[in-house]
Design a protein around this motif. Structure first.
Motif, PDB file in Angstrom:
ATOM      1  N   ASP A  88     -10.460   6.621  -1.961  1.00  0.00           N
ATOM      2  CA  ASP A  88     -10.730   6.448  -3.393  1.00  0.00           C
ATOM      3  C   ASP A  88      -9.549   5.855  -4.141  1.00  0.00           C
ATOM      4  N   ASP A  89      -8.348   6.025  -3.589  1.00  0.00           N
ATOM      5  CA  ASP A  89      -7.130   5.480  -4.200  1.00  0.00           C
ATOM      6  C   ASP A  89      -6.791   4.166  -3.503  1.00  0.00           C
ATOM      7  N   PRO A  90      -7.020   3.018  -4.146  1.00  0.00           N
ATOM      8  CA  PRO A  90      -6.793   1.725  -3.486  1.00  0.00           C
ATOM      9  C   PRO A  90      -5.364   1.538  -2.983  1.00  0.00           C
ATOM     10  N   TRP A  91      -4.383   2.019  -3.754  1.00  0.00           N
ATOM     11  CA  TRP A  91      -2.992   1.877  -3.318  1.00  0.00           C
ATOM     12  C   TRP A  91      -2.741   2.709  -2.058  1.00  0.00           C
ATOM     13  N   GLN A  92      -3.194   3.950  -2.068  1.00  0.00           N
ATOM     14  CA  GLN A  92      -2.970   4.811  -0.914  1.00  0.00           C
ATOM     15  C   GLN A  92      -3.715   4.290   0.313  1.00  0.00           C
ATOM     16  N   GLY A  93      -4.880   3.708   0.094  1.00  0.00           N
ATOM     17  CA  GLY A  93      -5.618   3.121   1.209  1.00  0.00           C
ATOM     18  C   GLY A  93      -4.848   1.987   1.855  1.00  0.00           C
ATOM     19  N   LEU A  94      -4.210   1.168   1.023  1.00  0.00           N
ATOM     20  CA  LEU A  94      -3.381   0.071   1.532  1.00  0.00           C
ATOM     21  C   LEU A  94      -2.164   0.613   2.266  1.00  0.00           C
ATOM     22  N   VAL A  95      -1.489   1.585   1.659  1.00  0.00           N
ATOM     23  CA  VAL A  95      -0.289   2.173   2.261  1.00  0.00           C
ATOM     24  C   VAL A  95      -0.621   2.829   3.596  1.00  0.00           C
ATOM     25  N   ASP A  96      -1.721   3.555   3.648  1.00  0.00           N
ATOM     26  CA  ASP A  96      -2.106   4.239   4.890  1.00  0.00           C
ATOM     27  C   ASP A  96      -2.336   3.237   6.015  1.00  0.00           C
ATOM     28  N   PHE A  97      -2.959   2.119   5.691  1.00  0.00           N
ATOM     29  CA  PHE A  97      -3.215   1.110   6.719  1.00  0.00           C
ATOM     30  C   PHE A  97      -1.910   0.498   7.218  1.00  0.00           C
ATOM     31  N   VAL A  98      -1.026   0.122   6.310  1.00  0.00           N
ATOM     32  CA  VAL A  98       0.247  -0.477   6.715  1.00  0.00           C
ATOM     33  C   VAL A  98       1.052   0.510   7.551  1.00  0.00           C
ATOM     34  N   ALA A  99       1.081   1.775   7.132  1.00  0.00           N
ATOM     35  CA  ALA A  99       1.826   2.790   7.880  1.00  0.00           C
ATOM     36  C   ALA A  99       1.218   2.989   9.265  1.00  0.00           C
ATOM     37  N   PHE A 100      -0.115   2.993   9.345  1.00  0.00           N
ATOM     38  CA  PHE A 100      -0.779   3.153  10.634  1.00  0.00           C
ATOM     39  C   PHE A 100      -0.422   2.000  11.567  1.00  0.00           C
ATOM     40  N   GLN A 138      -9.488  -7.418   1.661  1.00  0.00           N
ATOM     41  CA  GLN A 138     -10.156  -6.493   0.739  1.00  0.00           C
ATOM     42  C   GLN A 138      -9.209  -5.390   0.280  1.00  0.00           C
ATOM     43  N   LEU A 139      -8.380  -4.881   1.192  1.00  0.00           N
ATOM     44  CA  LEU A 139      -7.409  -3.853   0.817  1.00  0.00           C
ATOM     45  C   LEU A 139      -6.468  -4.370  -0.273  1.00  0.00           C
ATOM     46  N   VAL A 140      -6.001  -5.594  -0.103  1.00  0.00           N
ATOM     47  CA  VAL A 140      -5.090  -6.197  -1.081  1.00  0.00           C
ATOM     48  C   VAL A 140      -5.799  -6.415  -2.419  1.00  0.00           C
ATOM     49  N   ALA A 141      -7.009  -6.939  -2.354  1.00  0.00           N
ATOM     50  CA  ALA A 141      -7.753  -7.214  -3.587  1.00  0.00           C
ATOM     51  C   ALA A 141      -8.025  -5.927  -4.365  1.00  0.00           C
ATOM     52  N   ARG A 142      -8.402  -4.862  -3.660  1.00  0.00           N
ATOM     53  CA  ARG A 142      -8.670  -3.579  -4.323  1.00  0.00           C
ATOM     54  C   ARG A 142      -7.419  -3.059  -5.029  1.00  0.00           C
ATOM     55  N   LYS A 144      -4.852  -4.744  -6.088  1.00  0.00           N
ATOM     56  CA  LYS A 144      -4.546  -5.584  -7.250  1.00  0.00           C
ATOM     57  C   LYS A 144      -5.470  -5.251  -8.413  1.00  0.00           C
ATOM     58  N   ASP A 145      -6.759  -5.135  -8.134  1.00  0.00           N
ATOM     59  CA  ASP A 145      -7.735  -4.845  -9.187  1.00  0.00           C
ATOM     60  C   ASP A 145      -7.447  -3.508  -9.860  1.00  0.00           C
ATOM     61  N   ALA A 146      -6.863  -2.575  -9.073  1.00  0.00           N
ATOM     62  CA  ALA A 146      -6.538  -1.258  -9.624  1.00  0.00           C
ATOM     63  C   ALA A 146      -5.220  -1.270 -10.404  1.00  0.00           C
ATOM     64  N   GLY A 147      -4.534  -2.419 -10.409  1.00  0.00           N
ATOM     65  CA  GLY A 147      -3.263  -2.519 -11.113  1.00  0.00           C
ATOM     66  C   GLY A 147      -2.124  -1.833 -10.385  1.00  0.00           C
ATOM     67  N   ALA A 148      -2.295  -1.572  -9.074  1.00  0.00           N
ATOM     68  CA  ALA A 148      -1.271  -0.868  -8.308  1.00  0.00           C
ATOM     69  C   ALA A 148      -0.369  -1.815  -7.523  1.00  0.00           C
ATOM     70  N   LEU A 149      -0.870  -3.022  -7.243  1.00  0.00           N
ATOM     71  CA  LEU A 149      -0.138  -3.987  -6.423  1.00  0.00           C
ATOM     72  C   LEU A 149       0.248  -5.195  -7.273  1.00  0.00           C
TER      73      LEU A 149
END
Length: 227
Positions: A88-100, A138-142, A144-149
């Motif tokens: 649900d948190d676009p930034w955390q979703g991106l971070v989790d993927f990069v960390a994985f 899609q992770l990046v776009a989400r 950005k759209d959330a104003g986190a990236l």
């Protein structure tokens, strides 16, 4: 020979063949993790404790073996990206993927070598990568759209970030296996949009002694041949 014994014998041969194939893939995965992909089929045969001919009957060249081992890694990465999109948190979703992804590289030296190599002659790996790219977009776009990236960050920046972290893994790994997490956090903070909170750094900085030990480890790495 009876029909039943023929069928039973055929099943046994297939089971033995699959068991040997699994042993070979497991042995290759262990060697790739420790030494990278710059190994030979003879190395794999010795590590798997099977005859060289057994390896060559199942994998005609090293590239087939590389594909067999790392196709699963790439599939796991695609699953990780999909999981990030479900967060649900676009930034955390991106971070989790990069960390994985970085965790995968930290666990297997060969993973980084395959991921950052060209796809020529690696059809299975190329197909797996093609599944990942749209998910990362899609992770990046989400985010950005959330104003986190940051709006000027591109999906390809994540690829380069992975390469940077891979360099830290290679350098600091022998003395501080988790040091890469600190530098990943620093890099990700640089990608956050203006006004976003910074992340507490998860690992301490390398000490002077650790840096010197890492330099020595780099200088004494054994020469690896691709032959």
């Amino acid at each position: 020979m009876s029909f039943v014994s023929t069928v039973t014998g055929g099943r046994k041969l297939r089971a033995d063949a699959e068991r040997n194939r699994r042993k070979i893939l497991d042995a290759a995965a262990e060697l790739f993790a420790l030494r990278g992909i710059d190994i030979t089929l003879d190395d794999v045969a010795r590590h798997a404790q099977v005859g060289v001919g057994t390896v060559y009957r199942r994998f005609s060249c090293k590239q087939e073996l590389v594909d067999g081992v790392f196709e699963q890694h790439m599939a796991d990465m695609a699953a990780g990206a999909s999981a990030g999109l479900e967060n649900d948190d676009p930034w955390q979703g991106l971070v989790d993927f990069v960390a994985f992804t970085c965790e995968q590289m930290a666990a297997s030296r060969g993973m980084g070598e395959v991921f950052f190599s060209c796809d020529e002659g690696r059809e299975q790996i190329a197909c797996a990568r093609e599944r990942i790219v749209p998910l990362v977009d899609q992770l990046v776009a989400r985010a950005k759209d959330a104003g986190a990236l940051r709006p000027d960050v591109d999906a390809n920046d994540l690829l380069t970030l992975g390469k940077m972290v891979g360099a830290v893994i290679d350098f600091a790994g022998p003395v501080a296996p988790d040091a890469w997490r600190r530098y990943l956090a620093l890099a990700l903070d640089g990608m956050r949009a203006e006004g976003q909170a910074r992340t507490p750094l998860p690992e301490p900085p390398l000490t002077s002694d650790q840096i010197e030990a890492a330099k020595i480890a780099q200088a004494t790495k054994p020469y690896r041949s691709s032959r």
